[in-house]
Design a protein around this motif. Structure first.
Motif, PDB file in Angstrom:
ATOM      1  N   SER A  88       0.880  -1.179   0.000  1.00 31.17           N
ATOM      2  CA  SER A  88       0.000   0.000   0.000  1.00 31.17           C
ATOM      3  C   SER A  88       0.917   1.229   0.000  1.00 31.17           C
ATOM      4  O   SER A  88       1.885   1.254  -0.765  1.00 31.17           O
ATOM      5  N   HIS A  89       0.681   2.190   0.878  1.00 31.31           N
ATOM      6  CA  HIS A  89       1.482   3.419   0.860  1.00 31.31           C
ATOM      7  C   HIS A  89       1.788   3.896   2.278  1.00 31.31           C
ATOM      8  O   HIS A  89       1.072   3.546   3.221  1.00 31.31           O
ATOM      9  N   LEU A  90       2.840   4.711   2.418  1.00 25.85           N
ATOM     10  CA  LEU A  90       3.221   5.241   3.732  1.00 25.85           C
ATOM     11  C   LEU A  90       2.921   6.724   3.882  1.00 25.85           C
ATOM     12  O   LEU A  90       2.937   7.250   4.999  1.00 25.85           O
ATOM     13  N   PHE A  99      -3.445   4.496  10.185  1.00 23.30           N
ATOM     14  CA  PHE A  99      -3.690   3.186   9.553  1.00 23.30           C
ATOM     15  C   PHE A  99      -3.820   3.268   8.039  1.00 23.30           C
ATOM     16  O   PHE A  99      -3.552   2.289   7.335  1.00 23.30           O
ATOM     17  N   ASP A 100      -4.297   4.396   7.538  1.00 19.13           N
ATOM     18  CA  ASP A 100      -4.554   4.570   6.102  1.00 19.13           C
ATOM     19  C   ASP A 100      -3.234   4.473   5.344  1.00 19.13           C
ATOM     20  O   ASP A 100      -2.468   5.437   5.314  1.00 19.13           O
ATOM     21  N   GLY A 101      -2.984   3.311   4.739  1.00 23.53           N
ATOM     22  CA  GLY A 101      -1.720   3.080   4.032  1.00 23.53           C
ATOM     23  C   GLY A 101      -0.793   2.147   4.807  1.00 23.53           C
ATOM     24  O   GLY A 101      -0.550   1.012   4.378  1.00 23.53           O
ATOM     25  N   PRO A 102      -0.278   2.610   5.975  1.00 23.77           N
ATOM     26  CA  PRO A 102       0.673   1.775   6.717  1.00 23.77           C
ATOM     27  C   PRO A 102       0.125   0.398   7.098  1.00 23.77           C
ATOM     28  O   PRO A 102       0.883  -0.580   7.136  1.00 23.77           O
ATOM     29  N   GLU A 133       3.520   8.664  -2.792  1.00 20.78           N
ATOM     30  CA  GLU A 133       2.517   9.727  -3.007  1.00 20.78           C
ATOM     31  C   GLU A 133       1.151   9.188  -3.450  1.00 20.78           C
ATOM     32  O   GLU A 133       0.612   9.582  -4.481  1.00 20.78           O
ATOM     33  N   GLU A 134       0.580   8.307  -2.633  1.00 19.00           N
ATOM     34  CA  GLU A 134      -0.766   7.816  -2.941  1.00 19.00           C
ATOM     35  C   GLU A 134      -1.798   8.912  -2.717  1.00 19.00           C
ATOM     36  O   GLU A 134      -2.785   9.008  -3.432  1.00 19.00           O
ATOM     37  N   GLU A 135      -1.566   9.723  -1.686  1.00 20.49           N
ATOM     38  CA  GLU A 135      -2.599  10.681  -1.284  1.00 20.49           C
ATOM     39  C   GLU A 135      -2.712  11.890  -2.202  1.00 20.49           C
ATOM     40  O   GLU A 135      -3.746  12.544  -2.242  1.00 20.49           O
ATOM     41  N   GLY A 136      -1.634  12.220  -2.889  1.00 16.99           N
ATOM     42  CA  GLY A 136      -1.691  13.408  -3.736  1.00 16.99           C
ATOM     43  C   GLY A 136      -1.742  14.700  -2.930  1.00 16.99           C
ATOM     44  O   GLY A 136      -2.219  15.720  -3.420  1.00 16.99           O
TER      45      GLY A 136
HETATM   46 ZN   LIG Z   1      -4.809   4.979   1.659  1.00 17.96          ZN
END
Ligand SMILES: [Zn+2]
Length: 431
Positions: A88-90, A99-102, A133-136
């Motif tokens: 996923s993404h950090l 939690f979102d990503g990690p 850069e998943e979140e942009g």
């Molecule tokens: Zn995410």
């Protein structure tokens, strides 16, 4: 097969990662984190991941846009076989959750450790990925690392994107030591699983451990301009006005009612939102002359999305006739709904059953890296429950037991796809 994961080890990794960019607060329920691409916090989060990957016996590579991948080639596995991947993404939004990503990154790390701890040697390599850069929030529109890896965006374009300070992604990655070479190639992967927090309340309400995503909704963004005539709010009679904001107000309600109509008749997952208004000149004593509206439309089928966009066009035509405004509608951003792999969804449900965990199908209203990877290879998206559905917020929370349960399902699915049902896997499966 049931693959026990070490819940404390997983928690420790997520908590350690949460400290990089921690946002201090007095609220005991808040666990804020700001981890933007190219910052010191981002470097520390990446360094810690690399360390954990190496500790788990994975070879680490960093690609040209800073995507990090760890690769485990089990003894006896064919090193050239297409790997089974997960990650996923950090990065985070400003003052986002922990939690979102990690969760998805460290669940993948923990899944590899669980497979190894069980003495299983799969036939295929297993790869753990963390996309840039998943979140942009800092460079571009989001899903950046996975978009480059899957060829949706070319690397030069991505590397030339600038943050608010005018620094390019290339320079920011070089500065923190994460501008590598080559590109991750999801097309060469056998499959990809992403575990993510749900960011909604479906699982919590149903009391279910894991969500298996059927479709990631499509997204359309429209930019609408409504032009009237700016004029003196005191000296312009009511019947002599072309008020752009009054027209925009009708437009906002028309989009809402169009989405409600679709929900009632066609597709209960459809949503339509006018999320931004920019009023000009935006002064209390001036009749508004121009309004720019940002419209976001999403659903699991293209057809219902188009119906909402058509309704927006009709609304604007009516406003031109009835209110004398001029309007334009541009559509600068569109992605179609993305179906997740049936093969992987079946494997995920089987892994949940083997682990004694409950699982249901649902859709995802938010975009995730799995959406881009699905364009290159079979992809699956699993959800863990989110307390109160809160996300992109310091109060985002998933109980540690829920993190471990979902990780167990992920580990079982990865082991299955990596070919652990072979000689050693059969024994492990019987214990
Ligand atoms: Zn995410």
């Amino acid at each position: 097969m049931r693959l026990p994961v070490d819940a404390d080890r997983l928690r420790s990794d997520i908590e350690t990662n949460a400290a990089f960019g921690r946002v201090e607060t007095d609220d005991p329920e808040a666990h804020g984190r700001t981890n933007r691409t190219g910052t010191e916090a981002n470097r520390k989060a990446r360094d810690y991941l690399v360390e954990r990957l190496r500790d788990a016996g994975l070879d680490v590579a960093v690609d040209a846009v800073g995507n990090v991948a760890g690769r485990w080639v089990p003894n006896g596995a064919d090193p050239d076989a297409a790997p089974v991947a997960s990650g996923s993404h950090l990065d985070s939004v400003p003052d986002g959750g922990i939690f979102d990503g990690p969760l998805g990154v460290y669940a993948a790390v923990e899944a590899v450790r669980a497979i190894r701890d069980a003495g299983i040697e799969p036939d295929r390599p297993v790869l753990v990925s963390s996309f840039t850069e998943e979140e942009g929030s800092t460079f571009g529109d989001g899903l950046l690392g996975s978009s480059v890896a899957t060829g949706e965006t070319d690397a030069e374009t991505a590397l030339a994107l600038e943050n608010d300070a005018g620094e390019t992604l290339a320079d920011a990655l070089s500065r923190i030591g994460y501008r590598g070479e080559g590109l991750l190639d999801p097309a060469s992967w056998d499959c990809f699983f992403e575990l993510h927090v749900e960011q909604d309340t479906v699982l919590e309400s149903a009391g279910v451990d894991v969500g298996v995503v059927t479709t990631i909704t499509g997204i359309t963004h429209c930019v609408v301009e409504i032009m009237g005539e700016a004029n003196h709010a005191g000296a312009t009679a009511m019947d002599d006005r072309t008020d752009a904001l009054a027209a925009a107000s009708e437009f906002v309600l028309d989009v809402e009612s169009a989405a409600n109509d679709i929900v009632e008749t066609d597709s209960e997952t459809a949503v339509g939102t006018v999320g931004s208004l920019s009023v000009s000149p935006n002064a209390t004593n001036v009749v508004p002359g121009c309004v720019a509206c940002g419209v976001d439309v999403r659903d699991v089928t293209r057809g219902s999305m188009e119906e909402i966009v058509s309704a927006a066009h009709e609304s604007l035509a009516r406003l031109e006739r009835n209110r004398g405004v001029e309007t334009t509608l541009d559509r600068p951003f569109h992605v179609d709904p993305t179906g997740m792999s049936d093969r992987l969804r079946t494997v995920a449900h089987d892994a949940a059953a083997d682990a004694g965990r409950s699982a249901i199908d649902l859709h995802s209203g938010a975009a995730h890296d799995a959406m881009r990877v699905a364009g290159a290879t079979d992809a699956a998206l699993l959800f863990a429950p989110s307390r109160d559905g809160v996300s992109h917020n310091p109060r985002e929370w998933t109980d540690w037991g829920d993190c471990a349960a979902a990780t167990e399902v992920l580990a079982g699915a990865l082991a299955e796809m990596a070919g652990a049902a072979g000689a050693t896997g059969a024994e492990a499966g019987s214990t």
